[in-house]
Design an enzyme around this catalytic site. Structure first.
Site, PDB file in Angstrom:
ATOM      1  N   HIS A  21       0.816  -1.212   0.000  1.00  0.00           N
ATOM      2  CA  HIS A  21       0.000   0.000   0.000  1.00  0.00           C
ATOM      3  C   HIS A  21       0.853   1.268   0.000  1.00  0.00           C
ATOM      4  CE1 HIS A  21      -3.390   2.512   1.864  1.00  0.00           C
ATOM      5  NE2 HIS A  21      -3.910   2.017   0.762  1.00  0.00           N
ATOM      6  N   LYS A  65       3.102   4.411  -1.168  1.00  0.00           N
ATOM      7  CA  LYS A  65       3.152   5.339  -2.301  1.00  0.00           C
ATOM      8  C   LYS A  65       4.360   6.238  -2.091  1.00  0.00           C
ATOM      9  CE  LYS A  65      -1.499   4.705  -1.403  1.00  0.00           C
ATOM     10  NZ  LYS A  65      -2.146   4.489  -0.099  1.00  0.00           N
ATOM     11  N   ASP A  71      16.755  11.012  -7.528  1.00  0.00           N
ATOM     12  CA  ASP A  71      18.192  11.290  -7.367  1.00  0.00           C
ATOM     13  C   ASP A  71      18.692  11.028  -5.952  1.00  0.00           C
ATOM     14  OD1 ASP A  71      18.420  12.021 -10.027  1.00  0.00           O
ATOM     15  OD2 ASP A  71      18.196  14.166  -9.644  1.00  0.00           O
ATOM     16  N   HIS A  75      -9.491  11.226   2.216  1.00  0.00           N
ATOM     17  CA  HIS A  75      -8.659  10.029   2.098  1.00  0.00           C
ATOM     18  C   HIS A  75      -7.330  10.187   2.845  1.00  0.00           C
ATOM     19  CE1 HIS A  75      -6.137   7.042  -0.254  1.00  0.00           C
ATOM     20  NE2 HIS A  75      -7.205   6.318   0.011  1.00  0.00           N
ATOM     21  N   LYS A 114      -4.369  10.424   5.741  1.00  0.00           N
ATOM     22  CA  LYS A 114      -3.996   9.603   6.902  1.00  0.00           C
ATOM     23  C   LYS A 114      -3.077  10.450   7.786  1.00  0.00           C
ATOM     24  CE  LYS A 114      -4.055   6.788   2.995  1.00  0.00           C
ATOM     25  NZ  LYS A 114      -5.462   6.481   2.913  1.00  0.00           N
ATOM     26  N   ASP A 170      -0.898  15.737  21.131  1.00  0.00           N
ATOM     27  CA  ASP A 170      -0.401  16.782  22.041  1.00  0.00           C
ATOM     28  C   ASP A 170       0.356  17.900  21.331  1.00  0.00           C
ATOM     29  OD1 ASP A 170      -1.499  15.469  24.186  1.00  0.00           O
ATOM     30  OD2 ASP A 170       0.368  14.509  24.818  1.00  0.00           O
TER      31      ASP A 170
END
Length: 398
Positions: free
Chosen positions: A146, A148, A153, A316, A318, A323
């Site tokens: 999953h 991405k 370079d 979508h 995440k 704190d």
């Protein structure tokens, strides 16, 4: 009539075999897993929350590459944006840039074979990872890469929730606008991401990629850490972090189906006075995942937590902020699949200025959300309850 009885008898046997295959494969995988730990790094990180902005920056960086590009996506579609990516890579390959592209076997199944063949003719090395394995077929079918990530370079990397497809630049009528968080990273953490790409490439192809660590002595002072996971121990990491929370926990995720130990720590945090804000989408891209979260949401709301359903498109992203001292952005959702099945990549960020910006970004998204009440969640109809029950039964695969 006999064949009907035969089918009735065979179905539970097949389900039992699938169940055993899944859990045995999961247990073997956990025993074989070796955690890769990376140190705290310093550098620069830019938060990008618009698909158009992301891919404009992304393609520009790809075009500026001088020596190497390593790309890993869960989903690359058969559409114009994906075709543009292949075109850019082919142009860079003509200039002598060494390019490796690694895609998930299931997530990127619609990529045309003629695209791949043409890319390979240009010298681009291309591979699919996480193909099913016969020994633990049902378990391996559920495992996905999953991640991405892109490394350019060995100096610039991208990491986050965006895949490659037209819906990610707001071209899907149902899910637009697509709301997601991605980061552009500079600093020694780029080398850590590159090391993880090398490992994934090795597992997929059996071949090694040779890379050299770059000099990042003047790349910035923002403190961060790369945290890879492969379906083992990510839940324990979050349990440890939530146990230390004193004031606030902010979670943004498209899917909220936490495992028992992690959910228990969230409820404990609420009981000791920690303020919890949870941001989830109202629009769903899955038939039962939204409803599968309702049991958890009722419990959090009953303990004083706040739940917001994003209304302006599909959320979508995440992100977790604790704190105002720790911010995580990456590829992992707050669900069983990300914690116990997928290869994921998370970046923990400890910079106060960045975290303040991230908090402001989440707060703007909350302002475009509807506050979910416990009363309304208790009034859902029978069809939603049925989907909720199905989701509970199969939550280990969600």
């Amino acid at each position: 009539m006999g064949w009907i009885i035969g089918i009735i008898l065979i179905i539970p046997i097949l389900l039992l075999l699938a169940y055993m295959n899944f859990h045995l494969g999961k247990r073997v995988h956990a025993k074989q897993y070796k955690e890769n730990k990376y140190p705290d790094r310093q550098g620069q990180i830019q938060l990008i929350t618009s698909g158009m902005e992301l891919f404009q920056s992304y393609f520009e960086d790809l075009k500026q590459a001088q020596s190497s590009i390593q790309i890993q996506f869960y989903i690359v579609k058969n559409d114009l944006l994906s075709q543009t990516l292949f075109t850019v890579l082919e142009e860079q390959a003509k200039r002598g840039v060494k390019i490796h592209v690694l895609l998930d076997w299931l997530g990127s199944r619609t990529v045309p074979r003629k695209w791949i063949k043409n890319a390979q003719q240009h010298g681009i090395e291309f591979a699919f990872c996480h193909k099913p394995k016969w020994l633990f077929l049902f378990f391996s079918l559920q495992q996905r890469n999953h991640r991405k990530t892109t490394i350019i370079d060995g100096k610039i990397s991208y990491l986050g929730g965006y895949n490659v497809g037209m819906e990610y630049i707001d071209q899907d009528p149902k899910l637009s606008p697509w709301r997601d968080y991605h980061i552009r990273i500079q600093g020694k953490g780029v080398f850590d991401l590159q090391q993880e790409f090398r490992l994934d490439w090795k597992r997929a192809t059996g071949k090694n990629i040779q890379v050299k660590e770059k000099n990042f002595s003047h790349e910035g002072e923002l403190k961060y850490q790369i945290f890879p996971s492969e379906g083992v121990d990510l839940d324990k990491k979050w349990v440890q972090l939530i146990q230390k929370a004193n004031h606030t926990i902010v979670i943004g995720t498209p899917y909220f189906i936490p495992p028992k130990n992690l959910f228990s720590e969230l409820t404990n945090a609420l009981k000791r006075g920690v303020q919890l804000k949870l941001l989830v989408p109202n629009t769903s891209d899955h038939p039962i995942v939204k409803e599968a979260s309702f049991w958890y949401l009722r419990r959090l709301l009953s303990l004083g937590g706040s739940v917001y359903q994003f209304e302006k498109g599909f959320f979508h992203a995440k992100i977790v902020i604790i704190d105002s001292q720790l911010c995580s952005i990456g590829t992992a959702n707050f669900d069983y699949r990300s914690f116990f099945l997928n290869n994921e990549m998370t970046c923990f960020i400890y910079d106060k200025t960045f975290i303040t910006h991230a908090e402001d970004t989440v707060e703007k998204d909350i302002q475009q959300s509807e506050t979910l009440s416990l009363h309304n969640l208790k009034q859902v109809g029978w069809f939603v309850r049925v989907k909720e029950g199905i989701g509970w039964l199969v939550k280990g695969l969600l």
